[in-house]
Design a protein around this motif. Structure first.
Motif, PDB file in Angstrom:
ATOM      1  N   ARG A 172       0.845  -1.252   0.034  1.00 44.30           N
ATOM      2  CA  ARG A 172      -0.026   0.104  -0.022  1.00 44.30           C
ATOM      3  C   ARG A 172       0.888   1.365  -0.025  1.00 44.30           C
ATOM      4  NH1 ARG A 172      -3.337  -3.007   3.948  1.00 44.30           N
ATOM      5  NH2 ARG A 172      -5.253  -3.579   2.652  1.00 44.30           N
ATOM      6  N   GLU A 173       2.102   0.967   0.691  1.00 42.12           N
ATOM      7  CA  GLU A 173       2.803   2.311   0.656  1.00 42.12           C
ATOM      8  C   GLU A 173       3.412   2.735  -0.522  1.00 42.12           C
ATOM      9  OE1 GLU A 173       4.342  -0.599   2.591  1.00 42.12           O
ATOM     10  OE2 GLU A 173       2.438  -0.226   3.760  1.00 42.12           O
ATOM     11  N   THR A 174       3.803   1.806  -1.551  1.00 40.69           N
ATOM     12  CA  THR A 174       4.127   2.205  -3.039  1.00 40.69           C
ATOM     13  C   THR A 174       3.132   2.766  -3.817  1.00 40.69           C
ATOM     14  OG1 THR A 174       4.023  -0.348  -3.596  1.00 40.69           O
ATOM     15  CG2 THR A 174       5.989   0.371  -2.512  1.00 40.69           C
ATOM     16  N   LEU A 175       1.778   2.650  -3.560  1.00 37.11           N
ATOM     17  CA  LEU A 175       0.937   3.203  -4.341  1.00 37.11           C
ATOM     18  C   LEU A 175       0.835   4.702  -4.487  1.00 37.11           C
ATOM     19  CD1 LEU A 175      -2.324   0.877  -3.746  1.00 37.11           C
ATOM     20  CD2 LEU A 175      -0.586   0.723  -5.693  1.00 37.11           C
ATOM     21  N   THR A 176       0.771   5.321  -5.440  1.00 40.28           N
ATOM     22  CA  THR A 176       0.484   6.470  -5.463  1.00 40.28           C
ATOM     23  C   THR A 176      -0.929   7.064  -4.964  1.00 40.28           C
ATOM     24  OG1 THR A 176      -0.482   6.777  -7.929  1.00 40.28           O
ATOM     25  CG2 THR A 176       1.995   6.739  -7.654  1.00 40.28           C
ATOM     26  N   GLU A 177      -1.179   8.368  -4.662  1.00 43.86           N
ATOM     27  CA  GLU A 177      -2.415   8.798  -4.292  1.00 43.86           C
ATOM     28  C   GLU A 177      -3.855   8.294  -5.128  1.00 43.86           C
ATOM     29  OE1 GLU A 177      -4.711  12.645  -2.700  1.00 43.86           O
ATOM     30  OE2 GLU A 177      -2.428  12.312  -2.398  1.00 43.86           O
ATOM     31  N   SER A 178      -3.312   8.699  -6.518  1.00 46.29           N
ATOM     32  CA  SER A 178      -4.338   8.350  -7.431  1.00 46.29           C
ATOM     33  C   SER A 178      -4.620   6.814  -7.643  1.00 46.29           C
ATOM     34  CB  SER A 178      -4.019   8.813  -8.806  1.00 46.29           C
ATOM     35  OG  SER A 178      -2.801   8.285  -9.209  1.00 46.29           O
ATOM     36  N   GLN A 179      -3.597   6.057  -7.603  1.00 48.39           N
ATOM     37  CA  GLN A 179      -3.778   4.735  -7.810  1.00 48.39           C
ATOM     38  C   GLN A 179      -4.581   4.109  -6.617  1.00 48.39           C
ATOM     39  OE1 GLN A 179       0.344   3.572  -8.149  1.00 48.39           O
ATOM     40  NE2 GLN A 179       0.492   3.504 -10.350  1.00 48.39           N
ATOM     41  N   GLY A 180      -4.380   4.521  -5.411  1.00 45.25           N
ATOM     42  CA  GLY A 180      -5.008   4.152  -4.164  1.00 45.25           C
ATOM     43  C   GLY A 180      -6.455   4.453  -4.091  1.00 45.25           C
ATOM     44  N   GLU A 181      -6.754   5.583  -4.678  1.00 46.78           N
ATOM     45  CA  GLU A 181      -7.986   6.012  -4.907  1.00 46.78           C
ATOM     46  C   GLU A 181      -8.773   5.243  -5.894  1.00 46.78           C
ATOM     47  OE1 GLU A 181      -8.309  10.134  -5.684  1.00 46.78           O
ATOM     48  OE2 GLU A 181      -7.361  10.769  -4.087  1.00 46.78           O
ATOM     49  N   ARG A 182      -8.229   4.818  -7.006  1.00 50.37           N
ATOM     50  CA  ARG A 182      -8.722   3.963  -8.071  1.00 50.37           C
ATOM     51  C   ARG A 182      -9.065   2.616  -7.593  1.00 50.37           C
ATOM     52  NH1 ARG A 182      -7.615   5.351 -13.456  1.00 50.37           N
ATOM     53  NH2 ARG A 182      -9.043   3.812 -13.908  1.00 50.37           N
ATOM     54  N   LEU A 183      -8.071   2.246  -6.884  1.00 54.14           N
ATOM     55  CA  LEU A 183      -8.365   0.717  -6.205  1.00 54.14           C
ATOM     56  C   LEU A 183      -9.359   0.766  -5.143  1.00 54.14           C
ATOM     57  CD1 LEU A 183      -7.538  -2.135  -5.778  1.00 54.14           C
ATOM     58  CD2 LEU A 183      -5.912  -1.463  -4.235  1.00 54.14           C
ATOM     59  N   LEU A 184      -9.552   1.838  -4.482  1.00 53.00           N
ATOM     60  CA  LEU A 184     -10.782   2.069  -3.584  1.00 53.00           C
ATOM     61  C   LEU A 184     -11.921   1.875  -4.490  1.00 53.00           C
ATOM     62  CD1 LEU A 184     -11.566   2.338  -0.839  1.00 53.00           C
ATOM     63  CD2 LEU A 184     -11.471   4.774  -1.020  1.00 53.00           C
ATOM     64  N   GLN A 185     -11.965   2.980  -5.461  1.00 52.94           N
ATOM     65  CA  GLN A 185     -13.198   2.551  -6.466  1.00 52.94           C
ATOM     66  C   GLN A 185     -13.451   1.278  -6.824  1.00 52.94           C
ATOM     67  OE1 GLN A 185     -12.133   5.672  -9.287  1.00 52.94           O
ATOM     68  NE2 GLN A 185     -12.462   7.165  -8.177  1.00 52.94           N
ATOM     69  N   VAL A 186     -12.739   0.505  -7.336  1.00 49.92           N
ATOM     70  CA  VAL A 186     -12.948  -0.854  -7.683  1.00 49.92           C
ATOM     71  C   VAL A 186     -13.435  -1.550  -6.670  1.00 49.92           C
ATOM     72  CG1 VAL A 186     -11.611  -2.651  -8.659  1.00 49.92           C
ATOM     73  CG2 VAL A 186     -11.119  -0.319  -9.884  1.00 49.92           C
ATOM     74  N   ARG A 187     -12.766  -1.563  -5.617  1.00 49.63           N
ATOM     75  CA  ARG A 187     -12.972  -2.436  -4.369  1.00 49.63           C
ATOM     76  C   ARG A 187     -14.695  -2.115  -4.063  1.00 49.63           C
ATOM     77  NH1 ARG A 187      -8.562  -4.156  -0.519  1.00 49.63           N
ATOM     78  NH2 ARG A 187     -10.585  -4.366   0.906  1.00 49.63           N
ATOM     79  N   LEU A 188     -15.023  -0.862  -3.958  1.00 47.65           N
ATOM     80  CA  LEU A 188     -16.350  -0.308  -3.679  1.00 47.65           C
ATOM     81  C   LEU A 188     -17.299  -0.927  -4.836  1.00 47.65           C
ATOM     82  CD1 LEU A 188     -15.812   3.148  -2.271  1.00 47.65           C
ATOM     83  CD2 LEU A 188     -16.242   1.230  -0.863  1.00 47.65           C
ATOM     84  N   ALA A 189     -16.923  -0.984  -6.016  1.00 44.61           N
ATOM     85  CA  ALA A 189     -17.776  -1.409  -6.725  1.00 44.61           C
ATOM     86  C   ALA A 189     -17.994  -2.904  -7.065  1.00 44.61           C
ATOM     87  CB  ALA A 189     -17.180  -0.940  -8.416  1.00 44.61           C
ATOM     88  N   CYS A 190     -16.931  -3.731  -6.572  1.00 48.87           N
ATOM     89  CA  CYS A 190     -17.075  -5.078  -6.602  1.00 48.87           C
ATOM     90  C   CYS A 190     -16.749  -5.751  -5.531  1.00 48.87           C
ATOM     91  CB  CYS A 190     -16.371  -5.636  -8.010  1.00 48.87           C
ATOM     92  SG  CYS A 190     -16.572  -7.402  -8.050  1.00 48.87           S
ATOM     93  N   PRO A 191     -17.618  -6.296  -4.448  1.00 44.24           N
ATOM     94  CA  PRO A 191     -17.448  -6.824  -3.565  1.00 44.24           C
ATOM     95  C   PRO A 191     -16.498  -8.346  -3.775  1.00 44.24           C
ATOM     96  CG  PRO A 191     -19.801  -6.746  -3.657  1.00 44.24           C
ATOM     97  CD  PRO A 191     -19.216  -6.258  -4.890  1.00 44.24           C
ATOM     98  N   ASP A 192     -16.459  -8.782  -4.684  1.00 50.87           N
ATOM     99  CA  ASP A 192     -15.846  -9.972  -5.053  1.00 50.87           C
ATOM    100  C   ASP A 192     -14.203  -9.753  -5.048  1.00 50.87           C
ATOM    101  OD1 ASP A 192     -17.683 -12.085  -5.015  1.00 50.87           O
ATOM    102  OD2 ASP A 192     -17.948 -12.179  -7.236  1.00 50.87           O
ATOM    103  N   ILE A 193     -14.229  -8.405  -5.757  1.00 51.14           N
ATOM    104  CA  ILE A 193     -12.848  -8.016  -5.926  1.00 51.14           C
ATOM    105  C   ILE A 193     -12.350  -7.528  -4.634  1.00 51.14           C
ATOM    106  CG2 ILE A 193     -11.311  -6.020  -6.731  1.00 51.14           C
ATOM    107  CD1 ILE A 193     -12.798  -6.343  -9.267  1.00 51.14           C
TER     108      ILE A 193
END
Length: 162
Positions: free
Chosen positions: A46-67
């Motif tokens: 998690r520490e190596t992700l940029t702020e935008s990558q972290g936000e995008r991953l959070l969006q993907v996680r919120l959109a899909c419970p399986d992911i």
């Protein structure tokens, strides 16, 4: 539009406006990240992700419970491997078989089939990587020489390229 940096002709703008008026315009597609990109975000610390990558991953996680569940399990497994915590492997397999997406359940079942070997690899400091590398080298030589040379020449090449 040209002042804002858009380089398109008036005819293109007219066609798009006409399509909007008739309701025939295609909706603007969201910028959906590729599975490979999402996987790289999940597997990196998690520490190596940029702020935008972290936000995008959070969006993907919120959109899909399986992911979300797969992400949690993948990070836990990566932690097991990185820190050689083989004693936690059986618990990880139980969690994955219980409520993970189907591909993750299959992976957990595969690990269960050879549990002793996987646990040993995640617990002990020794590795068979060097031996596997030599086996791969010998097989490659054997394939390259198939039908072209005698066993004596194959033996010589294997022994001289050690």
């Amino acid at each position: 539009m040209q002042a804002r940096g858009h380089h398109c002709s008036r005819q293109v703008v007219r066609k798009h406006l006409a399509a909007l008026r008739t309701g025939a315009a295609e909706p603007v597609r969201a910028d959906i990240p590729s599975p490979r990109k999402v996987t790289s975000w999940i597997m990196r610390a998690r520490e190596t992700l940029t702020e935008s990558q972290g936000e995008r991953l959070l969006q993907v996680r919120l959109a899909c419970p399986d992911i979300t569940r797969a992400c949690d399990l993948a990070r836990a497994f990566a932690d097991l491997v990185r820190h050689q915590r083989g004693y936690l492997l059986l618990e990880w397999i139980r969690q994955a078989e219980q409520d993970a997406p189907k591909p993750m359940k299959g992976f957990a079942g595969f690990l269960r089939q050879d549990l002793d070997a996987v646990t040993a690899r995640l617990t002990l400091p020794w590795s068979s990587g060097v031996v596997e590398g030599h086996v791969n080298r010998v097989k490659t030589l054997k394939r390259a020489m198939y039908g072209r040379a005698s066993f004596a020449l194959l033996r010589t090449r294997i022994l001289t390229q050690s």
